[in-house]
Enzyme design. Structure first.
Site, PDB file in Angstrom:
ATOM      1  N   CYS A   7     -43.180  34.028  -0.274  1.00 55.83           N
ATOM      2  CA  CYS A   7     -42.758  34.039   1.129  1.00 55.83           C
ATOM      3  C   CYS A   7     -44.485  34.457   0.963  1.00 55.83           C
ATOM      4  O   CYS A   7     -44.869  34.999  -0.251  1.00 55.83           O
ATOM      5  CB  CYS A   7     -42.238  35.709   1.099  1.00 55.83           C
ATOM      6  SG  CYS A   7     -42.954  36.228   2.890  1.00 55.83           S
ATOM      7  N   CYS A  21     -46.476  42.573   0.975  1.00 56.53           N
ATOM      8  CA  CYS A  21     -45.041  43.798   1.039  1.00 56.53           C
ATOM      9  C   CYS A  21     -45.163  43.745  -0.390  1.00 56.53           C
ATOM     10  O   CYS A  21     -45.050  43.516  -1.343  1.00 56.53           O
ATOM     11  CB  CYS A  21     -44.037  43.147   1.916  1.00 56.53           C
ATOM     12  SG  CYS A  21     -44.131  42.001   3.273  1.00 56.53           S
ATOM     13  N   CYS A  38     -42.128  43.644  -2.691  1.00 59.40           N
ATOM     14  CA  CYS A  38     -40.930  42.838  -2.484  1.00 59.40           C
ATOM     15  C   CYS A  38     -41.114  41.424  -3.052  1.00 59.40           C
ATOM     16  O   CYS A  38     -41.367  40.936  -3.747  1.00 59.40           O
ATOM     17  CB  CYS A  38     -41.322  42.174  -1.178  1.00 59.40           C
ATOM     18  SG  CYS A  38     -40.084  40.764  -0.396  1.00 59.40           S
ATOM     19  N   CYS A  50     -25.336  38.761   7.415  1.00 62.95           N
ATOM     20  CA  CYS A  50     -25.893  39.072   7.640  1.00 62.95           C
ATOM     21  C   CYS A  50     -27.154  38.400   6.872  1.00 62.95           C
ATOM     22  O   CYS A  50     -27.326  38.169   5.967  1.00 62.95           O
ATOM     23  CB  CYS A  50     -26.660  40.412   7.549  1.00 62.95           C
ATOM     24  SG  CYS A  50     -28.354  40.868   7.476  1.00 62.95           S
ATOM     25  N   CYS A  91     -25.975  38.417  12.125  1.00 61.95           N
ATOM     26  CA  CYS A  91     -27.424  39.584  12.162  1.00 61.95           C
ATOM     27  C   CYS A  91     -27.586  38.116  11.211  1.00 61.95           C
ATOM     28  O   CYS A  91     -27.771  37.637  10.081  1.00 61.95           O
ATOM     29  CB  CYS A  91     -26.874  40.493  11.260  1.00 61.95           C
ATOM     30  SG  CYS A  91     -28.376  41.866  11.418  1.00 61.95           S
ATOM     31  N   CYS A 130     -31.517  45.856  14.475  1.00 64.50           N
ATOM     32  CA  CYS A 130     -31.284  46.523  13.294  1.00 64.50           C
ATOM     33  C   CYS A 130     -32.713  46.907  13.527  1.00 64.50           C
ATOM     34  O   CYS A 130     -33.460  45.986  12.760  1.00 64.50           O
ATOM     35  CB  CYS A 130     -30.865  45.614  12.727  1.00 64.50           C
ATOM     36  SG  CYS A 130     -30.639  45.960  10.848  1.00 64.50           S
ATOM     37  N   ARG A 152     -27.521  53.364   8.409  1.00 62.05           N
ATOM     38  CA  ARG A 152     -26.968  52.181   7.044  1.00 62.05           C
ATOM     39  C   ARG A 152     -28.099  52.284   5.933  1.00 62.05           C
ATOM     40  O   ARG A 152     -29.098  52.504   5.594  1.00 62.05           O
ATOM     41  CB  ARG A 152     -26.680  50.789   6.972  1.00 62.05           C
ATOM     42  CG  ARG A 152     -25.807  49.942   6.207  1.00 62.05           C
ATOM     43  CD  ARG A 152     -26.553  48.182   6.007  1.00 62.05           C
ATOM     44  NE  ARG A 152     -25.715  48.188   7.663  1.00 62.05           N
ATOM     45  CZ  ARG A 152     -26.852  47.689   8.458  1.00 62.05           C
ATOM     46  NH1 ARG A 152     -27.658  47.515   8.686  1.00 62.05           N
ATOM     47  NH2 ARG A 152     -25.646  47.305   9.724  1.00 62.05           N
TER      48      ARG A 152
HETATM   49  N1  SAM Z   1     -38.736  38.248   5.788  1.00 62.61           N
HETATM   50  C1  SAM Z   1     -38.544  39.262   6.390  1.00 62.61           C
HETATM   51  C2  SAM Z   1     -38.737  40.416   7.074  1.00 62.61           C
HETATM   52  O1  SAM Z   1     -39.829  40.734   6.116  1.00 62.61           O
HETATM   53  O2  SAM Z   1     -39.145  40.910   8.075  1.00 62.61           O
HETATM   54  C3  SAM Z   1     -36.853  39.104   6.289  1.00 62.61           C
HETATM   55  C4  SAM Z   1     -36.992  40.586   4.759  1.00 62.61           C
HETATM   56  S1  SAM Z   1     -37.035  41.519   4.267  1.00 62.61           S
HETATM   57  C5  SAM Z   1     -36.572  41.127   2.593  1.00 62.61           C
HETATM   58  C6  SAM Z   1     -36.083  42.687   4.523  1.00 62.61           C
HETATM   59  C7  SAM Z   1     -36.630  43.844   4.074  1.00 62.61           C
HETATM   60  O3  SAM Z   1     -35.614  44.273   2.535  1.00 62.61           O
HETATM   61  C8  SAM Z   1     -37.971  44.828   4.030  1.00 62.61           C
HETATM   62  O4  SAM Z   1     -38.522  44.706   5.534  1.00 62.61           O
HETATM   63  C9  SAM Z   1     -37.683  45.512   3.043  1.00 62.61           C
HETATM   64  O5  SAM Z   1     -37.504  46.834   4.063  1.00 62.61           O
HETATM   65  C10 SAM Z   1     -36.547  45.838   2.684  1.00 62.61           C
HETATM   66  N2  SAM Z   1     -36.344  45.314   0.373  1.00 62.61           N
HETATM   67  C11 SAM Z   1     -37.475  43.813   0.504  1.00 62.61           C
HETATM   68  N3  SAM Z   1     -37.492  44.225  -0.157  1.00 62.61           N
HETATM   69  C12 SAM Z   1     -37.323  45.499  -1.243  1.00 62.61           C
HETATM   70  C13 SAM Z   1     -36.910  46.665  -1.994  1.00 62.61           C
HETATM   71  N4  SAM Z   1     -37.607  46.398  -2.856  1.00 62.61           N
HETATM   72  N5  SAM Z   1     -36.576  47.950  -1.768  1.00 62.61           N
HETATM   73  C14 SAM Z   1     -35.596  48.308  -0.861  1.00 62.61           C
HETATM   74  N6  SAM Z   1     -35.552  47.496   0.355  1.00 62.61           N
HETATM   75  C15 SAM Z   1     -36.704  46.041   0.389  1.00 62.61           C
HETATM   76  C1  DTB Z   2     -32.399  46.303   5.198  1.00 64.47           C
HETATM   77  O1  DTB Z   2     -33.931  46.451   5.635  1.00 64.47           O
HETATM   78  N1  DTB Z   2     -32.285  46.512   3.840  1.00 64.47           N
HETATM   79  C2  DTB Z   2     -31.476  44.279   3.690  1.00 64.47           C
HETATM   80  C3  DTB Z   2     -31.674  43.592   4.516  1.00 64.47           C
HETATM   81  N2  DTB Z   2     -32.576  44.640   6.006  1.00 64.47           N
HETATM   82  C4  DTB Z   2     -31.925  42.466   4.944  1.00 64.47           C
HETATM   83  C5  DTB Z   2     -32.469  44.102   2.410  1.00 64.47           C
HETATM   84  C6  DTB Z   2     -33.106  44.527   1.426  1.00 64.47           C
HETATM   85  C7  DTB Z   2     -33.535  43.582   0.114  1.00 64.47           C
HETATM   86  C8  DTB Z   2     -33.417  44.665  -1.750  1.00 64.47           C
HETATM   87  C9  DTB Z   2     -34.477  43.361  -1.808  1.00 64.47           C
HETATM   88  C10 DTB Z   2     -33.561  42.649  -2.914  1.00 64.47           C
HETATM   89  O2  DTB Z   2     -31.911  42.756  -2.754  1.00 64.47           O
HETATM   90  O3  DTB Z   2     -34.509  41.705  -2.890  1.00 64.47           O
HETATM   91 FE1  SF4 Z   3     -41.902  38.241   2.690  1.00 65.99          FE
HETATM   92 FE2  SF4 Z   3     -40.950  39.984   0.921  1.00 65.99          FE
HETATM   93 FE3  SF4 Z   3     -42.336  40.590   3.389  1.00 65.99          FE
HETATM   94 FE4  SF4 Z   3     -39.791  40.066   4.151  1.00 65.99          FE
HETATM   95  S1  SF4 Z   3     -40.294  42.013   2.598  1.00 65.99           S
HETATM   96  S2  SF4 Z   3     -42.202  39.531   5.245  1.00 65.99           S
HETATM   97  S3  SF4 Z   3     -39.367  38.199   2.561  1.00 65.99           S
HETATM   98  S4  SF4 Z   3     -42.961  39.321   1.615  1.00 65.99           S
END
Ligand code: SAM
Ligand code: DTB
Ligand code: SF4
Length: 349
Positions: free
Chosen positions: A80, A84, A87, A124, A155, A215, A287
């Protein structure tokens, strides 16, 4: 106490702004907006009082007290372009994650069938995109149609959406779109720089305008203050209407990301966050999302007592681990919690 009925599939629970807020005796708005100070006042209540208030709210809005099970699948992993800080899927961090192409339809449907067989209510699909391209939308709509045909709620979380893309997903049968605010507006700047808070609000508004359920939640334990957690929840609760689904993630610190060494949040503060989410968004499914493995059974039990009524179910989130399905079934059974029946939604009348 309000009457509830269980009906097939109208998933949007909220009809009007007047429907959004409940009257309690703690300075909670009867109508209009939550101030950050009001939400902070909830956080500051003695724990027993906060828990009681959350339980009363939960009992009146969800008399059955059931727990929804949502299964995640990463349909496009890693690579990506966003930054973030939490992430593991951001290409710029060295997290040992192998980037993959968008999954094929059959593979997605196999995973959805397995989720349904395990008792999941919702499937989802998550993609590590900043935003989908139109050709991606075409492929994802085929997935949505296939998953929907299996009788699961659908979702997707694909990043930022334009209005026409949201409409295409809705027309394919997408019930919910997940797009998180993630945190308060002022803390946001220290976590993400490649997309703004307003971009997120715009996507949420496109999802609403297309007629899908929202959501939307975020992450706690990223180093934000309690005031910032309160500001984050106030922002969610003041969305008009507030989201039907509110995922509260506990940061999963992943090696290689800027937040890898972040000290975990006090577990009781996490419980308080759930209770405040329940009180401020009484009709939402709150959730327990990422980070449940680290919480342990007792803290999770307190979260259910505080009004959490949905979990991510299945041993994988997107790229990180989650408790085994069997372990969750045992925990829910031990706590005497029923699971939500597939494909039904509560509607308040
Ligand atoms: N890329 C898309 C976005 O950012 O909207 C969808 C996937 S993204 C991984 C969805 C959510 O996962 C993020 O907004 C964040 O709240 C959660 N998330 C990602 N990495 C995480 C982590 N290490 N710990 C907790 N939540 C995480
Ligand atoms: C959300 O708020 N939490 C989920 C879902 N929406 C997509 C994702 C959590 C991701 C946690 C880190 C990972 O597994 O990569
Ligand atoms: Fe990309 Fe992760 Fe940010 Fe979603 S949360 S936009 S997958 S870097």
């Amino acid at each position: 106490m309000q009457d509830t009925q269980t009906v097939e599939k109208p998933l949007t629970q909220f009809k009007s702004k007047a429907d959004l807020h409940q009257d309690t005796n703690i300075g909670v708005p009867v109508s209009g907006e939550w101030s950050v100070a009001q939400v902070e006042a909830l956080f500051a209540l003695p724990l027993n009082e906060l828990m009681l208030k959350a339980q009363e709210t939960h009992k009146s809005y969800f008399p059955d007290g059931d727990v929804e099970l949502a299964t995640l699948l990463s349909i496009k992993t890693g690579g990506c372009p966003e930054d973030c800080a939490y992430c593991p899927q951001a290409a710029r961090y060295d997290t040992d994650l192998k980037a993959e192409k968008l999954m094929g339809l059959e593979e997605v449907l196999e995973a959805a069938k397995a989720a349904k067989a395990a008792g999941s209510n919702r499937f989802c699909m998550g993609a590590a995109w900043r935003e989908p391209k139109d050709r991606d939308i075409e492929k994802v709509t085929a997935m949505i149609k296939g998953v929907k045909a299996l009788g699961l709620e659908t979702c997707a979380t694909l990043g930022m959406l334009e209005a026409d893309q949201a409409l295409a997903l809705q027309e394919a049968g997408l019930d919910f779109y997940n797009h998180n605010l993630d945190t308060s507006e002022d803390f946001y700047r220290s976590v993400i720089s490649t997309r703004g808070y307003q971009d997120r609000l715009d996507t949420i508004s496109n999802v609403r305008a297309a007629g899908m359920s929202v959501c939307c939640g975020g992450i706690v334990g990223m180093g934000e203050s309690r005031q910032q957690r309160a500001a984050f929840l106030a922002r969610l609760a003041n969305l008009s209407p507030y989201p039907e689904s509110v995922p509260i993630n506990h940061l999963v610190p992943v090696a290689g990301t800027p937040l890898a060494e972040q000290k975990p949040l006090d577990p009781l503060e996490f419980v308080r966050t759930i209770a405040v989410a329940r009180i401020s968004m009484p009709k939402a499914r709150v959730r327990l999302s990422a980070g449940r493995q680290e919480l342990g059974r007792a803290v999770q039990a307190m979260c259910f007592m505080a009004g959490a009524n949905s979990i991510f179910y299945g041993e994988q989130l997107l790229t990180t681990g989650n408790p085994e399905a069997e372990q969750d079934r045992e925990l829910l059974a031990e706590l005497g919690l029923k699971t939500k029946q597939s494909c039904k939604a509560e509607v308040l009348v």
